[in-house]
Design an enzyme around this catalytic site. Structure first.
Site, short mmCIF file in Angstrom:
data_model
loop_
_atom_site.label_atom_id
_atom_site.label_comp_id
_atom_site.label_asym_id
_atom_site.label_seq_id
_atom_site.Cartn_x
_atom_site.Cartn_y
_atom_site.Cartn_z
CB ALA A 54 -0.93 0.05 1.32
CB ALA A 55 0.79 4.33 -1.93
CB CYS A 56 -1.21 4.98 3.04
SG CYS A 56 -2.31 3.62 2.50
CG HIS A 57 1.09 0.59 4.81
ND1 HIS A 57 0.41 -0.79 4.79
CD2 HIS A 57 0.39 1.10 5.63
CE1 HIS A 57 -0.73 -0.71 5.75
NE2 HIS A 57 -0.74 0.34 6.18
CB SER A 58 5.78 4.41 1.25
OG SER A 58 4.81 5.08 0.88
#
EC number: 4.4.1.16
Lengths: 167, 436
Positions: B377-381
């Site tokens: 997930a992009a929000c977990h980068s």
């Protein structure tokens, strides 16, 4: 003038060619790649370019790819009463590798039965033409074109769908 | 001679200088670009329909019409009614809206029943209970964890199966308690692409509700976050049987707003607003409407309704070719994390790991010169090198999960791009291993 120009061109070309042996070591960067001579051969001496009568019951037409993707191949086969492919033609919009792949496909299907032609794999085409990794999709499209032509031919042989105009 | 020397140098430098590296985007699950028609619809609305949609003069009417048309298009693409669709700022808002609404509803209906006519309230004193699964997006997981911490609600996170990466309907039903008021399960997972059995869950909850309501228990509502599914496969609220469905524009080539579908909004299914104000969206989500964004969302929905099948077929073809090439190139070293036996998955997602001690997902992507993708997930980068909790929940071993890379193809992805990407990955891996 022209001779001198050609001389310079030849020297420039040989300067590039002298680089060729070092290409494997520099594979990790992005050197200029040359078309394999087999691909160039199909491009300069194309085999079986043209069309067959798509309304004929013995002709299967495969049209694959999309202009937006930059690759379109039309491959047609003519099949005799015994189920053997006796003629094949192609027309391709695309890069040198795409042209070579479909040209080779027409050569390979000739003389094969419809069942045998189904066994032609993209990996064989790619190996024969020594396609670089970034052009493997061209061989995939050629395999799709063969299968589409065979499917079209089979569809025409079915008793109730006698009409020639299929996609 | 001079000129020949110069030409030789030119030829050499031409051979040495590589062309500017072409970038190939394969992170469409993170976000998608806007389709040209969407941009056109938006700019036209910005130019021509800037009036306040609540105003009665023509400029306002025009904006209102655009919003109505967009609502109809959105309803059509999910098989619902326009009056059941409200616009929100995005998936996060829609998800939060559902969760806090069911909690409010529970308190209103059941906490208030304390002293009415002495008839026993089976959930008296209990907190509302919500069931979800362990691989949800943060905009579901975190609000629920927050409610749990604040002791406003109780939550059960049902683990997904380690065999097929799905949550089992059986396990969901087993977790239902008297005070359960909501089941929320994402329709498709953003990291693995696995599709959850939402229709089955809805059907069984519906059957259960008949008995529950007869016994005075709250009916259990069903919500699904359809963020990743819409635009990639057919989404129909009638087939899904859900009460709420979250829509997210920037996953299907639309703008960065969203919507919430509520079955029988205001009639069958209650919705309690989070915001209070000027009465827009029938007071369910007031705020002067963002006409250009809504116009874009409607146009994006229209495109999906018209071309959805073609999009799906194309993405599947490219993704399958990608997996073939990855297997051919890396052979036994590759582990396809998104292929679970017996589970359907999104047609565009390929989550894989290349086995090897130096091949952490982020490290490989950092070495790639062409590929633009993510490890999850992009929000977990900001997770650093910690493996994805979603993959771990699905039973992927830690050392494999650490190496995971998520590729998600889009409408314009081509097999030619796949060839470039596979080549790029091969070189990236070679560089990393050469440096050992």
């Amino acid at each position: 003038m022209a001779a001198a120009g050609a001389g310079r061109l030849r020297r420039a070309a040989s300067a590039v060619l002298l680089r060729a042996p070092r290409l494997p070591a520099r594979e990790l960067s992005a050197p200029a790649r040359l078309y394999h001579k087999k691909v160039v051969d199909h491009y300069e001496n194309p085999r079986n370019v043209g069309s067959l009568d798509k309304t004929s019951k013995n002709v299967g037409t495969g049209l694959v790819g999309a202009p937006a993707c930059g690759d379109v191949m039309k491959l047609q086969i003519q099949v005799d009463e015994k189920g053997k492919i006796v003629d094949a033609r192609f027309k391709t919009f695309g890069c040198g590798s795409a042209i070579a792949s479909s040209s080779l496909a027409t050569e390979w299907v000739k003389g094969k039965t419809v069942e045998e032609a189904l066994t032609i794999k993209n990996t064989d085409i790619a190996k024969e033409l020594c396609l670089p990794p970034v052009k493997l999709h061209c061989s995939m499209l050629a395999e799709d074109a063969i299968k589409a032509a065979l499917a079209d031919y089979k569809l025409k042989q079915e008793p109730k769908t006698g009409e020639a105009e299929k996609k | 001679m001079e000129a020949a020397g110069a030409r030789n140098r030119d030829a050499r430098s031409r051979a040495e200088k590589s062309p500017p590296e072409r970038k190939v985007y394969m992170d469409y699950n993170a976000t998608t670009p806007l389709e040209p028609e969407v941009i056109e619809a938006m700019t036209e609305a910005m130019r021509e329909a800037w009036g306040n949609p609540s105003s009665s003069y023509p400029a306002g009417r025009k904006a209102k019409e655009i919003i109505n048309t967009a609502r109809e298009n959105l309803a059509k693409v999910i098989g619902g009614q326009p009056q059941d669709v409200i616009f929100t700022s995005g998936g996060t808002e829609s998800n939060n809206l559902v969760i806090q609404s069911v909690v409010k509803h529970f308190h209103k209906v059941h906490a208030a029943n304390g002293d009415t006519g002495g008839h026993p309230n089976p959930v008296d004193g209990a907190l509302p209970h919500i069931i979800t699964c362990t691989v949800e997006h943060d905009s579901i997981r975190l609000p629920l964890e927050h409610l749990r911490e604040e002791r406003v609600a109780e939550v059960t996170f049902v683990p997904v199966s380690k065999v097929n990466g799905q949550v089992e309907a059986e396990d969901i039903l087993a977790a239902v308690r008297p005070a359960t008021c909501l089941v929320t399960i994402m329709l498709a997972n953003n990291e693995t692409g696995v599709i959850m059995p939402v229709p089955e869950i809805s059907r069984r909850v519906r059957a259960l509700n008949q008995q529950r309501v007869a016994g005075g228990l709250p009916g259990v509502l069903v919500h699904t976050d359809a963020a990743q599914a819409l635009g990639k496969q057919r989404v129909d609220v009638r087939d899904l049987g859900v009460d709420f469905l979250t829509i997210v524009g920037h996953k299907f080539y639309g703008p960065r707003i969203g919507a919430l579908y509520v079955r029988g909004l205001g009639e069958h299914t209650p919705l309690y607003p989070m915001l209070f104000g000027g009465g827009q969206e029938r007071n369910f989500r007031p705020g002067t409407e963002n006409t250009p964004m809504i116009a874009g969302l409607g146009k994006a929905a229209e495109l999906v309704a018209e071309n959805g099948e073609a999009y799906e077929a194309h993405m599947r073809g490219v993704r399958d070719y990608l997996e073939e090439r990855l297997a051919a190139e890396f052979g036994e070293r590759i582990h396809l994390n998104s292929q679970f036996p017996g589970a359907e998955r999104l047609p565009n997602t390929c989550n894989f790991s290349i086995r090897g001690p130096q091949l952490q997902g982020r490290a490989v992507l950092a070495q790639c010169r062409t590929l633009l993708a993510s490890v999850g997930a992009a929000c977990h980068s900001d997770l650093g090198d910690r493996p994805s909790p979603v993959l771990l929940s699905c039973g992927v071993p830690v050392d494999v999960a650490r190496n995971a890379i998520r590729l998600s193809v889009g409408r314009s992805s081509t097999r030619a791009e796949v060839d470039l990407v596979v080549q790029d990955l091969k070189q990236a891996v070679a560089r990393l291993e050469g440096q050992a």
